[in-house]
Enzyme design. Structure first.
Site, PDB file in Angstrom:
ATOM      1  N   ASP A  47       0.825  -1.210   0.000  1.00 49.23           N
ATOM      2  CA  ASP A  47       0.000   0.000   0.000  1.00 49.23           C
ATOM      3  C   ASP A  47       0.864   1.266   0.000  1.00 49.23           C
ATOM      4  O   ASP A  47       1.942   1.284   0.600  1.00 49.23           O
ATOM      5  CB  ASP A  47      -0.915  -0.020   1.237  1.00 49.23           C
ATOM      6  CG  ASP A  47      -2.082   0.941   1.098  1.00 49.23           C
ATOM      7  OD1 ASP A  47      -2.330   1.427  -0.028  1.00 49.23           O
ATOM      8  OD2 ASP A  47      -2.741   1.215   2.104  1.00 49.23           O
ATOM      9  N   ARG A  98      -0.846   9.043 -10.269  1.00 50.35           N
ATOM     10  CA  ARG A  98      -0.849   7.851  -9.409  1.00 50.35           C
ATOM     11  C   ARG A  98      -0.155   6.659 -10.080  1.00 50.35           C
ATOM     12  O   ARG A  98       0.498   5.850  -9.420  1.00 50.35           O
ATOM     13  CB  ARG A  98      -2.288   7.472  -9.050  1.00 50.35           C
ATOM     14  CG  ARG A  98      -2.959   8.455  -8.092  1.00 50.35           C
ATOM     15  CD  ARG A  98      -4.397   8.043  -7.822  1.00 50.35           C
ATOM     16  NE  ARG A  98      -4.475   6.708  -7.242  1.00 50.35           N
ATOM     17  CZ  ARG A  98      -4.309   6.427  -5.953  1.00 50.35           C
ATOM     18  NH1 ARG A  98      -4.065   7.401  -5.096  1.00 50.35           N
ATOM     19  NH2 ARG A  98      -4.395   5.202  -5.518  1.00 50.35           N
ATOM     20  N   HIS A 154       2.505   3.406  -9.073  1.00 54.35           N
ATOM     21  CA  HIS A 154       2.386   1.968  -9.311  1.00 54.35           C
ATOM     22  C   HIS A 154       3.612   1.437 -10.054  1.00 54.35           C
ATOM     23  O   HIS A 154       4.087   0.339  -9.778  1.00 54.35           O
ATOM     24  CB  HIS A 154       1.104   1.655 -10.081  1.00 54.35           C
ATOM     25  CG  HIS A 154      -0.141   1.960  -9.306  1.00 54.35           C
ATOM     26  ND1 HIS A 154      -0.316   1.571  -7.988  1.00 54.35           N
ATOM     27  CD2 HIS A 154      -1.271   2.636  -9.635  1.00 54.35           C
ATOM     28  CE1 HIS A 154      -1.498   1.987  -7.560  1.00 54.35           C
ATOM     29  NE2 HIS A 154      -2.095   2.642  -8.538  1.00 54.35           N
ATOM     30  N   SER A 212      -7.098  -5.818  -6.072  1.00 58.75           N
ATOM     31  CA  SER A 212      -8.173  -6.454  -5.311  1.00 58.75           C
ATOM     32  C   SER A 212      -9.476  -6.442  -6.096  1.00 58.75           C
ATOM     33  O   SER A 212      -9.640  -5.654  -7.049  1.00 58.75           O
ATOM     34  CB  SER A 212      -8.366  -5.733  -3.972  1.00 58.75           C
ATOM     35  OG  SER A 212      -9.081  -4.543  -4.170  1.00 58.75           O
ATOM     36  N   SER A 213     -10.405  -7.292  -5.675  1.00 52.96           N
ATOM     37  CA  SER A 213     -11.731  -7.330  -6.298  1.00 52.96           C
ATOM     38  C   SER A 213     -12.364  -5.933  -6.260  1.00 52.96           C
ATOM     39  O   SER A 213     -13.172  -5.590  -7.119  1.00 52.96           O
ATOM     40  CB  SER A 213     -12.652  -8.285  -5.541  1.00 52.96           C
ATOM     41  OG  SER A 213     -12.003  -9.483  -5.223  1.00 52.96           O
ATOM     42  N   GLU A 214     -11.998  -5.164  -5.232  1.00 53.46           N
ATOM     43  CA  GLU A 214     -12.596  -3.826  -5.050  1.00 53.46           C
ATOM     44  C   GLU A 214     -11.884  -2.750  -5.870  1.00 53.46           C
ATOM     45  O   GLU A 214     -12.402  -1.650  -6.028  1.00 53.46           O
ATOM     46  CB  GLU A 214     -12.559  -3.433  -3.566  1.00 53.46           C
ATOM     47  CG  GLU A 214     -13.497  -4.233  -2.670  1.00 53.46           C
ATOM     48  CD  GLU A 214     -13.001  -5.655  -2.379  1.00 53.46           C
ATOM     49  OE1 GLU A 214     -11.777  -5.877  -2.383  1.00 53.46           O
ATOM     50  OE2 GLU A 214     -13.849  -6.552  -2.182  1.00 53.46           O
ATOM     51  N   ARG A 225     -11.831   1.945  -8.838  1.00 58.77           N
ATOM     52  CA  ARG A 225     -10.952   3.117  -9.015  1.00 58.77           C
ATOM     53  C   ARG A 225     -11.220   3.772 -10.376  1.00 58.77           C
ATOM     54  O   ARG A 225     -11.841   3.169 -11.247  1.00 58.77           O
ATOM     55  CB  ARG A 225      -9.496   2.667  -8.929  1.00 58.77           C
ATOM     56  CG  ARG A 225      -9.171   2.216  -7.532  1.00 58.77           C
ATOM     57  CD  ARG A 225      -7.702   2.082  -7.304  1.00 58.77           C
ATOM     58  NE  ARG A 225      -7.482   1.826  -5.879  1.00 58.77           N
ATOM     59  CZ  ARG A 225      -6.339   2.025  -5.252  1.00 58.77           C
ATOM     60  NH1 ARG A 225      -5.295   2.459  -5.896  1.00 58.77           N
ATOM     61  NH2 ARG A 225      -6.246   1.773  -3.967  1.00 58.77           N
ATOM     62  N   LEU A 251      11.782 -19.908  -5.053  1.00 59.17           N
ATOM     63  CA  LEU A 251      10.794 -19.059  -4.371  1.00 59.17           C
ATOM     64  C   LEU A 251       9.461 -19.179  -5.107  1.00 59.17           C
ATOM     65  O   LEU A 251       9.417 -19.063  -6.332  1.00 59.17           O
ATOM     66  CB  LEU A 251      11.245 -17.589  -4.395  1.00 59.17           C
ATOM     67  CG  LEU A 251      10.248 -16.576  -3.819  1.00 59.17           C
ATOM     68  CD1 LEU A 251      10.249 -16.606  -2.296  1.00 59.17           C
ATOM     69  CD2 LEU A 251      10.558 -15.155  -4.281  1.00 59.17           C
ATOM     70  N   ARG A 296       1.926  -5.043   6.029  1.00 60.55           N
ATOM     71  CA  ARG A 296       1.179  -4.019   5.281  1.00 60.55           C
ATOM     72  C   ARG A 296       1.954  -2.716   5.386  1.00 60.55           C
ATOM     73  O   ARG A 296       2.189  -2.206   6.491  1.00 60.55           O
ATOM     74  CB  ARG A 296      -0.241  -3.829   5.824  1.00 60.55           C
ATOM     75  CG  ARG A 296      -0.970  -2.742   5.027  1.00 60.55           C
ATOM     76  CD  ARG A 296      -2.427  -2.619   5.328  1.00 60.55           C
ATOM     77  NE  ARG A 296      -3.024  -1.657   4.389  1.00 60.55           N
ATOM     78  CZ  ARG A 296      -4.246  -1.728   3.904  1.00 60.55           C
ATOM     79  NH1 ARG A 296      -5.033  -2.705   4.264  1.00 60.55           N
ATOM     80  NH2 ARG A 296      -4.695  -0.826   3.059  1.00 60.55           N
ATOM     81  N   SER A 353      -8.089  -5.391   4.594  1.00 68.67           N
ATOM     82  CA  SER A 353      -8.661  -5.062   3.286  1.00 68.67           C
ATOM     83  C   SER A 353      -8.987  -6.296   2.437  1.00 68.67           C
ATOM     84  O   SER A 353      -8.646  -6.348   1.251  1.00 68.67           O
ATOM     85  CB  SER A 353      -7.721  -4.116   2.515  1.00 68.67           C
ATOM     86  OG  SER A 353      -7.585  -2.902   3.188  1.00 68.67           O
TER      87      SER A 353
HETATM   88  C1  FPP Z   1      -2.006   0.138  -3.306  1.00 63.79           C
HETATM   89  O1  FPP Z   1      -1.537   1.468  -3.290  1.00 63.79           O
HETATM   90  C2  FPP Z   1      -1.434  -0.563  -4.445  1.00 63.79           C
HETATM   91  C3  FPP Z   1      -2.153  -1.118  -5.465  1.00 63.79           C
HETATM   92  C4  FPP Z   1      -3.611  -1.058  -5.545  1.00 63.79           C
HETATM   93  C5  FPP Z   1      -1.473  -1.779  -6.577  1.00 63.79           C
HETATM   94  C6  FPP Z   1      -0.260  -2.564  -6.219  1.00 63.79           C
HETATM   95  C7  FPP Z   1       0.546  -2.749  -7.421  1.00 63.79           C
HETATM   96  C8  FPP Z   1       1.896  -2.748  -7.463  1.00 63.79           C
HETATM   97  C9  FPP Z   1       2.784  -2.656  -6.295  1.00 63.79           C
HETATM   98  C10 FPP Z   1       2.610  -2.853  -8.747  1.00 63.79           C
HETATM   99  C11 FPP Z   1       2.783  -4.261  -9.121  1.00 63.79           C
HETATM  100  C12 FPP Z   1       1.672  -4.555  -9.982  1.00 63.79           C
HETATM  101  C13 FPP Z   1       1.433  -5.688 -10.636  1.00 63.79           C
HETATM  102  C14 FPP Z   1       0.385  -5.579 -11.628  1.00 63.79           C
HETATM  103  C15 FPP Z   1       2.156  -6.976 -10.432  1.00 63.79           C
HETATM  104  P1  FPP Z   1      -2.603   2.635  -3.390  1.00 63.79           P
HETATM  105  O2  FPP Z   1      -2.759   2.992  -4.826  1.00 63.79           O
HETATM  106  O3  FPP Z   1      -3.852   2.237  -2.684  1.00 63.79           O
HETATM  107  O4  FPP Z   1      -1.851   3.766  -2.631  1.00 63.79           O
HETATM  108  P2  FPP Z   1      -2.516   4.914  -1.731  1.00 63.79           P
HETATM  109  O5  FPP Z   1      -3.121   4.239  -0.536  1.00 63.79           O
HETATM  110  O6  FPP Z   1      -1.341   5.765  -1.387  1.00 63.79           O
HETATM  111  O7  FPP Z   1      -3.509   5.624  -2.604  1.00 63.79           O
END
Ligand code: FPP
Length: 237
Positions: A11, A24, A28, A56-58, A62, A122, A172, A180
């Site tokens: 997160d 954003r 990622h 996630s499913s949710e 976004r 792994l 987390r 979550s």
């Molecule tokens: C949560 O951060 C993160 C995600 C919803 C996506 C996680 C994805 C990656 C780490 C990249 C790797 C991806 C793949 C496809 C293998 P957030 O966007 O909720 O952050 P925030 O809470 O700061 O808004």
């Protein structure tokens, strides 16, 4: 002792980007770099299984642009990263509903799983279009369809992560204190570790801090400290 299985809610990508006045998706992309670093670090430290929550499913709720960006990131990673994963001995499993994903992404997932199937250093479970409630419901529906009794054991075998033992440590990042909808069944006896570090900044030192914290935990699985001192096996019951 190094945990056999680590699970991570990655997160904080969005906040990492926003703080830098970036879109954003840039967060990622940086999160992907962090994941690459984390996979390598886990393998080097002798972790056997790493399970990460990538979508996630949710997350469908976004903005459409962010959802399609995450899909593109995954599709790109599938072609780009697989040779390195093979070289590093990483076996990939995608865990989650395949419905709703494009044909291109679905094919990519299957190809990545196939290409890494012989590896064993792994196991990397990438939870994508996954939710803990979805998993429990799909397992129960499958058992019902087969006319099998629903017990803890049969349900456990029907879950999407039945190929690995339950996680020992769940990390987390990003400062929120909740699961979550991640690994609701499997995290029953997992040690939970929360840190404020945003996922793109989660480096080897941050991982080592989490591992050091884990070593100090006493895992009792419902038993007492005295029972453990007398030699009772600290296993999940
Ligand atoms: C949560 O951060 C993160 C995600 C919803 C996506 C996680 C994805 C990656 C780490 C990249 C790797 C991806 C793949 C496809 C293998 P957030 O966007 O909720 O952050 P925030 O809470 O700061 O808004």
């Amino acid at each position: 002792m190094v945990p056999h299985h680590i699970a991570i809610v990655m997160d904080g990508n969005g906040r990492w980007a926003t703080r830098r006045l970036l879109p954003r998706l840039a967060g990622h992309r940086q999160g992907m770099e962090s994941l690459r670093r984390c996979i390598r670090a886990c393998a080097e430290r002798g972790v056997a299984v790493l399970t990460v929550f990538a979508f996630s499913s949710e997350n469908w709720n976004r903005p459409a642009e962010e959802v399609s960006g995450l899909m593109d990131l995954l599709a790109g990673a599938l072609t780009r990263e697989v040779p390195q994963l093979v070289a590093d001995g990483v076996r990939v499993h995608f865990v989650g509903a395949r419905e709703g994903l494009s044909d291109k992404v679905r094919q990519g997932l299957a190809q990545a799983e196939q290409a890494t199937a012989a590896n064993s250093r792994l196991i990397l479970n990438i939870c994508f279009n996954y939710g803990g409630r979805w998993d429990i419901a799909q397992a129960a529906a499958r058992l019902a369809q087969q006319g099998e009794a629903i017990t803890e054991a049969s349900l456990g075998r029907a879950l999407a992560l039945a190929h690995v033992p339950d996680p020992d440590l769940l990390i987390r990042t990003g400062g929120e204190l909740r699961l979550s909808n991640f690994l609701l069944w499997q995290a029953a006896y997992t040690e939970l570790y929360f840190c404020d570090t945003l996922w793109p900044d989660f480096d080897e030192a941050a991982l080592d801090e989490a591992l050091a914290d884990y070593v100090r935990r006493e895992r009792r699985f419902g038993r007492t400290s005295e029972q453990l001192a007398q030699g009772a096996q600290p296993e999940a019951v």
